[in-house]
Design an enzyme around this catalytic site. Structure first.
Site, PDB file in Angstrom:
ATOM      1  N   CYS A  54       0.832  -1.209   0.000  1.00  0.00           N
ATOM      2  CA  CYS A  54       0.000   0.000   0.000  1.00  0.00           C
ATOM      3  C   CYS A  54       0.864   1.255   0.000  1.00  0.00           C
ATOM      4  O   CYS A  54       2.083   1.200   0.138  1.00  0.00           O
ATOM      5  CB  CYS A  54      -0.904  -0.005   1.217  1.00  0.00           C
ATOM      6  SG  CYS A  54       0.003   0.214   2.768  1.00  0.00           S
ATOM      7  N   ALA A  57       3.021   1.812   3.034  1.00  0.00           N
ATOM      8  CA  ALA A  57       4.220   0.965   3.004  1.00  0.00           C
ATOM      9  C   ALA A  57       5.309   1.627   2.157  1.00  0.00           C
ATOM     10  O   ALA A  57       6.477   1.633   2.525  1.00  0.00           O
ATOM     11  CB  ALA A  57       3.891  -0.418   2.451  1.00  0.00           C
ATOM     12  N   ARG A  88      11.738  -5.213   6.559  1.00  0.00           N
ATOM     13  CA  ARG A  88      12.422  -5.065   5.278  1.00  0.00           C
ATOM     14  C   ARG A  88      13.926  -5.303   5.409  1.00  0.00           C
ATOM     15  O   ARG A  88      14.652  -5.334   4.444  1.00  0.00           O
ATOM     16  CB  ARG A  88      12.128  -3.656   4.776  1.00  0.00           C
ATOM     17  CG  ARG A  88      12.558  -3.342   3.380  1.00  0.00           C
ATOM     18  CD  ARG A  88      11.751  -2.150   2.934  1.00  0.00           C
ATOM     19  NE  ARG A  88      12.271  -1.462   1.800  1.00  0.00           N
ATOM     20  CZ  ARG A  88      12.903  -0.293   1.862  1.00  0.00           C
ATOM     21  NH1 ARG A  88      13.119   0.297   3.011  1.00  0.00           N
ATOM     22  NH2 ARG A  88      13.302   0.284   0.763  1.00  0.00           N
ATOM     23  N   HIS A 187       5.772   6.213  -2.582  1.00  0.00           N
ATOM     24  CA  HIS A 187       7.113   6.722  -2.896  1.00  0.00           C
ATOM     25  C   HIS A 187       7.014   8.186  -3.299  1.00  0.00           C
ATOM     26  O   HIS A 187       7.770   9.028  -2.842  1.00  0.00           O
ATOM     27  CB  HIS A 187       7.740   5.970  -4.076  1.00  0.00           C
ATOM     28  CG  HIS A 187       7.894   4.501  -3.877  1.00  0.00           C
ATOM     29  ND1 HIS A 187       7.818   3.611  -4.920  1.00  0.00           N
ATOM     30  CD2 HIS A 187       8.109   3.763  -2.773  1.00  0.00           C
ATOM     31  CE1 HIS A 187       8.006   2.381  -4.465  1.00  0.00           C
ATOM     32  NE2 HIS A 187       8.182   2.447  -3.158  1.00  0.00           N
TER      33      HIS A 187
HETATM   34 FE1  CFM Z   1      13.065   0.178  -5.169  1.00  0.00          FE
HETATM   35 FE2  CFM Z   1      12.496  -2.161  -5.317  1.00  0.00          FE
HETATM   36 FE3  CFM Z   1      11.024  -0.439  -3.889  1.00  0.00          FE
HETATM   37 FE4  CFM Z   1      13.530  -1.128  -3.105  1.00  0.00          FE
HETATM   38 FE5  CFM Z   1      12.445  -3.016  -1.443  1.00  0.00          FE
HETATM   39 FE6  CFM Z   1      11.458  -4.014  -3.686  1.00  0.00          FE
HETATM   40 FE7  CFM Z   1       9.947  -2.355  -2.293  1.00  0.00          FE
HETATM   41 MO1  CFM Z   1      10.485  -4.692  -1.421  1.00  0.00          MO
HETATM   42  S1  CFM Z   1      14.428  -1.492  -4.936  1.00  0.00           S
HETATM   43  S2  CFM Z   1      12.540   0.741  -3.144  1.00  0.00           S
HETATM   44  S3  CFM Z   1      14.313  -1.912  -1.259  1.00  0.00           S
HETATM   45  S4  CFM Z   1      11.251  -0.643  -5.960  1.00  0.00           S
HETATM   46  S5  CFM Z   1      12.551  -4.929  -2.146  1.00  0.00           S
HETATM   47  S6  CFM Z   1      12.190  -4.161  -5.812  1.00  0.00           S
HETATM   48  S7  CFM Z   1       9.414  -4.058  -3.281  1.00  0.00           S
HETATM   49  S8  CFM Z   1      10.698  -2.671  -0.400  1.00  0.00           S
HETATM   50  S9  CFM Z   1       9.118  -0.455  -2.801  1.00  0.00           S
HETATM   51  C1  HCA Z   2       6.601  -3.568   1.131  1.00  0.00           C
HETATM   52  C2  HCA Z   2       7.924  -4.035   1.658  1.00  0.00           C
HETATM   53  C3  HCA Z   2       8.460  -5.219   0.951  1.00  0.00           C
HETATM   54  C4  HCA Z   2       7.667  -6.465   1.195  1.00  0.00           C
HETATM   55  C5  HCA Z   2       8.431  -7.675   0.855  1.00  0.00           C
HETATM   56  C6  HCA Z   2       7.770  -8.981   0.702  1.00  0.00           C
HETATM   57  C7  HCA Z   2       9.913  -5.413   1.430  1.00  0.00           C
HETATM   58  O1  HCA Z   2       6.280  -3.755  -0.028  1.00  0.00           O
HETATM   59  O2  HCA Z   2       5.892  -2.979   1.898  1.00  0.00           O
HETATM   60  O3  HCA Z   2       6.668  -9.088   0.195  1.00  0.00           O
HETATM   61  O4  HCA Z   2       8.447  -9.938   1.059  1.00  0.00           O
HETATM   62  O5  HCA Z   2      10.805  -5.406   0.637  1.00  0.00           O
HETATM   63  O6  HCA Z   2      10.090  -5.569   2.630  1.00  0.00           O
HETATM   64  O7  HCA Z   2       8.509  -4.956  -0.440  1.00  0.00           O
END
Ligand code: CFM
Ligand code: HCA
Length: 534
Positions: A54, A57, A88, A187
């Site tokens: 979401c 998150a 995370r 983001h």
């Molecule tokens: Fe960039 Fe990602 Fe993301 Fe990320 Fe992550 Fe991710 Fe995420 Mo999980 S590099 S910031 S550190 S888009 S692993 S592939 S999904 S938290 S929002």
């Molecule tokens: C997020 C965080 C997450 C979840 C990872 C997962 C992460 O999306 O809120 O589903 O295992 O990297 O911790 O992407």
């Protein structure tokens, strides 16, 4: 692959199949590097089991969460704060034991039924005061969860009031979970807030000849530590990281850097763009996942600074680091060559990690993002063609102008043009698909059902995704690597990270342990639930 695609969508109702059909693409790279259009960043169809998160998150958990000396206060029911608290595996390392580090704490207003009915602002004020009294932080940031938006608490006014009263920076994010179609909206909200409330507050900066920011690196499993190690060895000064191993002050002085390097473009490109417009800092795409990519990124940085001393140093470091990398690569490659990987992760890792697999000879047979936009798949050149729908329009676009006093283009237009001629591209990235082989399946926002079908069809040697997919994949007998949290592993970035990754993948794909495992219904057929009508 076209038949596999048909099979994936065959059981869906017609309208669902039509929509999913646009998000499941058989890759084909044209001679001009064009790729097919993919549907992305659209609402998940209700009823489909998605892996998306979401907006809260994306804002609190992802972008601001890793900053150790910010009190990140979740205004909402306790679950939101709790489940975004270090799951995370974002690590941090204070420079001294005295330095503030709030990472071991989870701050939440813990909203109850009563607050939902009568309003939660009073509780929010009290929580800010309590945090201030106990911790005396430099800044407090407030994050809205779904109910906060629904009951209409005015978190921005509370923040303003408390900022005046306490004399520290207090700012809020309207990142209610339901904003936008995924964490990607969060983001953007985080980028806007950090830019509006923090970037540019402090004109003092770390000394250094080559000063850069690292954008979109969150220190999962210690990745940022490894990148910091390499940059330091090269003599490159890191002014700020957004936001792995970061501090509030890094953000405040980040506008003093001379180059923005963008790792995870998806989560932070807005800050890069806004900093360029306001302060004149150019940005380039970098990627430290994969030893080859790390080397390439260092070379790009060196090229930008047009300094012989730096480029010599960078070459020296790369040569030094590659000795171990190549040794392990050769050893591991012998056992991994030709094996298949599938990667379904977030918004940039499904792309970046393909490089690491390729370095040990493994092929990515299918990949996709959970919440990326078309440009992350097809390259930045498609930006003008992306239709802005109502969901995206509801996220504020800040109007940014050059700072009257502090706008300072780091390079002249001629210098930029010259660097471009020399092969350095600015404000650009090519997307995931152009790097993938023809005939591979690119799947956006893959569903649980599709995941299972893909595994049955291709039987990959490894499947990479997150915690929600993990156990279902293993029950199918396939090794599963989390590329979000790295399970308990990492770092995987940079040179040492690459070596870690090769070894771990080698262990995983060459062990048969998961194929020996039988799910209960495989040994006891009476447990296999089937519909009477089937
Ligand atoms: Fe960039 Fe990602 Fe993301 Fe990320 Fe992550 Fe991710 Fe995420 Mo999980 S590099 S910031 S550190 S888009 S692993 S592939 S999904 S938290 S929002
Ligand atoms: C997020 C965080 C997450 C979840 C990872 C997962 C992460 O999306 O809120 O589903 O295992 O990297 O911790 O992407």
């Amino acid at each position: 692959p076209a038949a596999v695609k048909q099979e994936l969508i065959a059981k869906y109702p017609t309208k669902v199949a039509r929509k999913r059909g646009k998000q499941i693409i058989v890759n084909r790279v044209g001679e001009d590097c064009s790729v097919p259009e993919i549907g992305a960043n659209t609402r998940t169809i209700p009823g489909i089991i998605t892996q998306r998160g979401c907006s809260y998150a994306g804002c609190k958990g992802v972008v601001l969460g890793p900053t150790r000396d910010l009190v990140n206060l979740t205004h909402g029911p306790i679950g939101c704060g709790f489940y975004s608290w270090l799951t995370r595996r974002n690590q941090t390392r204070p420079a001294t034991p005295e330095e503030a580090n709030f990472m071991p704490y989870c701050f939440s207003t813990d909203l109850q039924d009563e607050d939902i009915v009568f309003g939660g602002e009073k509780k929010l004020r009290a929580a800010i005061l309590e945090a201030y009294d106990i911790f005396h932080p430099k800044a407090i940031s407030i994050f809205a969860t779904c109910p906060v938006g629904l009951i209409g608490d005015d978190i921005h006014t509370v923040a303003k009031e408390m900022k005046e009263r306490l004399g520290i920076n207090v700012f809020a994010f309207s990142c209610e979970g339901y904003k936008g179609v995924s964490q990607s909206a969060g983001h953007h909200i985080a980028n806007n807030g950090i830019f509006k409330h923090v970037v540019g507050l402090d004109d003092t900066s770390r000394e250094g000849k080559y000063r850069i920011n690292l954008l979109g690196e969150y220190n999962i499993g210690g990745d940022a530590f490894e990148i910091e190690r390499v940059l330091e060895k090269c003599g490159i000064t890191l002014v700020a990281t957004f936001s792995g191993n970061s501090t509030y002050e890094q953000f405040a002085s980040s506008h003093m850097a001379d180059l923005n390097t963008v790792m995870c473009h998806r989560s932070i490109n807005y800050v890069a763009e806004m900093m360029e417009r306001k302060f004149g800092i150019p940005w380039i795409k970098t990627n430290f996942i994969g030893a080859g990519s790390a080397a390439k990124s260092l070379r790009k940085i060196a090229k930008y600074f047009e300094d012989r001393e730096l480029s010599d140093r960078v070459e020296e470091i790369i040569a030094e680091e590659m000795v171990e990398v190549e040794k392990v690569q050769a050893e591991v490659r012998a056992r991994c060559e030709g094996k298949l990987a599938m990667l379904f992760v977030g918004g940039s890792r499904a792309h970046h990690y393909q490089d690491l697999f390729a370095e040990i000879g493994m092929r990515t047979i299918s990949a996709g993002y959970e919440f990326a936009h078309r440009d992350d798949y097809e390259g930045r050149r498609v930006l003008p063609d992306i239709k802005v729908d109502a969901d995206s329009r509801s996220i504020e676009e800040l109007e940014v102008h050059p700072d009257p006093d502090r706008y300072r283009p780091r390079k002249t237009a001629e210098q930029i043009a010259e660097l471009k001629r020399d092969g350095l591209s600015f404000n650009d990235y090519e997307g995931m698909m152009v790097r993938m082989a023809d005939g591979t399946l690119v799947i956006d926002d893959i569903s649980q059902y599709e995941t299972e079908r893909m595994i049955e069809t291709y039987k990959p040697a490894i499947f990479c995704a997150g915690i929600k997919e993990k156990y279902a994949v293993q029950k199918k007998g396939i090794p599963m690597k989390q590329l979000h949290s790295y399970d308990s592993g990492g770092p995987y970035a940079g040179f040492k990270g690459a070596v870690n990754f090769y070894r771990e993948i080698d262990r995983m794909v060459n062990s048969r342990i998961w194929s020996y495992l039988k799910a209960p219904w495989q040994t006891n057929p009476e447990l296999a639930a089937t519909y009477a009508c089937e």
